[in-house]
Design an enzyme around this catalytic site. Structure first.
Site, PDB file in Angstrom:
ATOM      1  N   HIS A 289       0.863  34.306  -8.657  1.00  0.00           N
ATOM      2  CA  HIS A 289       2.042  33.543  -9.090  1.00  0.00           C
ATOM      3  C   HIS A 289       3.155  34.490  -9.521  1.00  0.00           C
ATOM      4  O   HIS A 289       3.983  34.157 -10.353  1.00  0.00           O
ATOM      5  CB  HIS A 289       1.672  32.587 -10.239  1.00  0.00           C
ATOM      6  CG  HIS A 289       0.787  31.471  -9.790  1.00  0.00           C
ATOM      7  ND1 HIS A 289      -0.063  30.804 -10.631  1.00  0.00           N
ATOM      8  CD2 HIS A 289       0.584  30.931  -8.562  1.00  0.00           C
ATOM      9  CE1 HIS A 289      -0.725  29.883  -9.946  1.00  0.00           C
ATOM     10  NE2 HIS A 289      -0.359  29.942  -8.682  1.00  0.00           N
TER      11      HIS A 289
ATOM     12  N   CYS B 202      18.337  39.277  -9.711  1.00  0.00           N
ATOM     13  CA  CYS B 202      19.625  38.564  -9.746  1.00  0.00           C
ATOM     14  C   CYS B 202      19.684  37.565  -8.596  1.00  0.00           C
ATOM     15  O   CYS B 202      19.413  37.902  -7.434  1.00  0.00           O
ATOM     16  CB  CYS B 202      20.780  39.576  -9.614  1.00  0.00           C
ATOM     17  SG  CYS B 202      22.377  38.761  -9.423  1.00  0.00           S
TER      18      CYS B 202
ATOM     19  N   CYS C 225      22.939  39.000  -6.232  1.00  0.00           N
ATOM     20  CA  CYS C 225      22.939  40.271  -5.460  1.00  0.00           C
ATOM     21  C   CYS C 225      21.528  40.818  -5.256  1.00  0.00           C
ATOM     22  O   CYS C 225      21.329  41.795  -4.551  1.00  0.00           O
ATOM     23  CB  CYS C 225      23.810  41.317  -6.173  1.00  0.00           C
ATOM     24  SG  CYS C 225      23.046  41.964  -7.678  1.00  0.00           S
TER      25      CYS C 225
ATOM     26  N   CYS D  34      23.419  39.552 -14.488  1.00  0.00           N
ATOM     27  CA  CYS D  34      23.534  40.860 -13.845  1.00  0.00           C
ATOM     28  C   CYS D  34      24.978  41.343 -13.990  1.00  0.00           C
ATOM     29  O   CYS D  34      25.877  40.545 -14.276  1.00  0.00           O
ATOM     30  CB  CYS D  34      23.182  40.645 -12.373  1.00  0.00           C
ATOM     31  SG  CYS D  34      23.506  42.023 -11.286  1.00  0.00           S
TER      32      CYS D  34
ATOM     33  N   GLY E 224     -11.556  31.983 -16.589  1.00  0.00           N
ATOM     34  CA  GLY E 224     -10.458  31.438 -17.380  1.00  0.00           C
ATOM     35  C   GLY E 224      -9.419  30.671 -16.601  1.00  0.00           C
ATOM     36  O   GLY E 224      -8.225  30.768 -16.881  1.00  0.00           O
TER      37      GLY E 224
ATOM     38  N   ALA F 222     -14.052  34.466 -22.488  1.00  0.00           N
ATOM     39  CA  ALA F 222     -14.139  35.541 -21.487  1.00  0.00           C
ATOM     40  C   ALA F 222     -14.395  36.907 -22.113  1.00  0.00           C
ATOM     41  O   ALA F 222     -15.246  37.664 -21.643  1.00  0.00           O
ATOM     42  CB  ALA F 222     -12.853  35.560 -20.670  1.00  0.00           C
TER      43      ALA F 222
HETATM   44  N1  APR Z   1     -11.954  32.513 -22.197  1.00  0.00           N
HETATM   45  C1  APR Z   1     -12.109  31.977 -20.957  1.00  0.00           C
HETATM   46  N2  APR Z   1     -11.528  30.828 -20.555  1.00  0.00           N
HETATM   47  C2  APR Z   1     -10.774  30.186 -21.470  1.00  0.00           C
HETATM   48  C3  APR Z   1     -10.560  30.672 -22.787  1.00  0.00           C
HETATM   49  C4  APR Z   1     -11.190  31.891 -23.134  1.00  0.00           C
HETATM   50  N3  APR Z   1     -11.060  32.422 -24.364  1.00  0.00           N
HETATM   51  N4  APR Z   1      -9.754  29.780 -23.444  1.00  0.00           N
HETATM   52  C5  APR Z   1      -9.473  28.792 -22.566  1.00  0.00           C
HETATM   53  N5  APR Z   1     -10.083  29.024 -21.392  1.00  0.00           N
HETATM   54  C6  APR Z   1     -10.065  28.231 -20.148  1.00  0.00           C
HETATM   55  C7  APR Z   1      -9.786  26.765 -20.328  1.00  0.00           C
HETATM   56  O1  APR Z   1     -11.024  26.052 -20.518  1.00  0.00           O
HETATM   57  C8  APR Z   1      -9.161  26.411 -18.966  1.00  0.00           C
HETATM   58  O2  APR Z   1     -10.170  26.090 -18.011  1.00  0.00           O
HETATM   59  O3  APR Z   1      -9.003  28.741 -19.385  1.00  0.00           O
HETATM   60  C9  APR Z   1      -8.472  27.707 -18.553  1.00  0.00           C
HETATM   61  C10 APR Z   1      -6.970  27.675 -18.734  1.00  0.00           C
HETATM   62  O4  APR Z   1      -6.485  26.755 -17.792  1.00  0.00           O
HETATM   63  P1  APR Z   1      -4.896  26.650 -17.539  1.00  0.00           P
HETATM   64  O5  APR Z   1      -4.195  26.706 -18.835  1.00  0.00           O
HETATM   65  O6  APR Z   1      -4.697  25.490 -16.630  1.00  0.00           O
HETATM   66  O7  APR Z   1      -4.525  28.016 -16.807  1.00  0.00           O
HETATM   67  P2  APR Z   1      -4.617  28.324 -15.261  1.00  0.00           P
HETATM   68  O8  APR Z   1      -5.867  27.781 -14.673  1.00  0.00           O
HETATM   69  O9  APR Z   1      -4.358  29.774 -15.106  1.00  0.00           O
HETATM   70  O10 APR Z   1      -3.351  27.515 -14.667  1.00  0.00           O
HETATM   71  C11 APR Z   1      -3.031  27.738 -13.320  1.00  0.00           C
HETATM   72  O11 APR Z   1      -0.973  26.524 -13.612  1.00  0.00           O
HETATM   73  O12 APR Z   1       0.826  26.042 -14.921  1.00  0.00           O
HETATM   74  C12 APR Z   1       0.416  26.775 -13.839  1.00  0.00           C
HETATM   75  O13 APR Z   1       1.385  28.745 -13.039  1.00  0.00           O
HETATM   76  C13 APR Z   1       0.588  28.254 -14.070  1.00  0.00           C
HETATM   77  O14 APR Z   1      -0.804  30.052 -13.276  1.00  0.00           O
HETATM   78  C14 APR Z   1      -0.819  28.807 -13.961  1.00  0.00           C
HETATM   79  C15 APR Z   1      -1.543  27.737 -13.159  1.00  0.00           C
END
Ligand code: APR
Length: 253
Positions: free
Chosen positions: A120, A128, A131, A149, A188, A233
């Protein structure tokens, strides 16, 4: 849990080509809130309001003020935690080849990971709109919103907003990595945003073992992923890496 940690460590130590897919959860223990779930950013803001390319283009000042400036403060001070460091160690041991991250915080690179796909994009650089000039986010002052910019054009972060497609080279690298690994660690991520969440499906279809590390189950759990290590994690990865190092040391004897 100890038995499960041991089982996962054995699979990691025996793997030939590990790929990791990470999400916001891996950076929670570095002080960066997730998007979804308890304390998630999307509890405070509507992502379509503050993280969609159309919202940014129609009101860049609002998006800069609401989302980006708070992220800048968070990201400037965030440090990698044991989970980022553990994945970098697996790369150093020659077990892990690529980290595909949905995060824009740069913590994998800061932890020492070298082959990282920023699926992402990244918050480290701004570009910018007029440009195309690029500056490092840490080098700009946020006294003026939105930051501009020298040419007068508005700066945008080089992350992928909702409504934008994943840069082709990143999508391609991720698909190749997912289809050639024999083990994918999914750390995560809520696995609800596509096409990132399809990478574990590609890996599974190519015969890889999928192991999740997350305090909660996700849509992948029990269908695509073979194992879920339920926990934070950083805490879990520290135990797994210690066990992997022990297994490898035994092998060397
Ligand atoms: N260790 C591991 N996992 C964790 C922890 C932790 N300490 N704390 C929370 N989580 C888990 C949650 O249970 C959940 O499943 O991490 C996950 C976070 O999920 P999101 O907040 O949805 O993040 P992500 O999956 O990266 O979202 C994907 O959505 O909004 C867009 O662009 C944004 O890249 C992002 C994408």
């Amino acid at each position: 849990m100890e038995e499960l940690i041991k089982k996962v460590a054995e699979q990691i130590a025996a793997a030939k080509h590990i790929v990791a897919l990470t999400g916001a959860g891996i950076s929670v223990e570095s002080g960066i809130p997730p998007f979804r779930g308890k304390g998630g950013l999307w509890e405070k803001f509507d992502p379509m309001e503050v993280a969609h390319i159309n919202s940014f283009m129609s009101n860049p000042e609002k998006v800069w003020r609401l989302l980006i400036s708070s992220m800048k403060d968070l990201l400037v001070s965030a440090k990698p935690n044991a989970a980022h460091i553990g994945l970098a160690r697996l790369e150093e041991l020659g077990l892990l080849k690529t980290v595909i991250t949905q995060n824009i915080d740069g913590l994998h690179q800061m932890a020492g990971s070298r082959d990282v796909v920023e699926f992402h994009g990244s918050f480290a650089w701004l570009r910018c709109l007029d440009c195309g000039n690029r500056v490092k986010t840490v080098d700009i002052e946020l006294s003026q919103m939105p930051p501009r910019c020298e040419c007068g054009g508005i700066y945008r972060p080089e992350c992928v907003f909702f409504g934008e497609s994943i840069p082709m080279q990143d999508l391609d690298r991720s698909q190749v990595a997912a289809s050639t690994c024999d083990l994918m660690l999914v750390v995560g991520t809520s696995a609800v945003v596509q096409p990132a969440a399809f990478m574990p499906v590609i890996a599974r279809q190519s015969g890889a073992t999928i192991i999740e590390i997350n305090p909660e189950p996700t849509p992948l759990t029990g269908t695509t992923s073979t194992l879920l290590v339920q926990g934070k994690a950083g805490k879990v990865m520290r135990k797994i890496i210690a066990e992997v190092e022990r297994i490898l040391a035994d092998k060397r004897q």
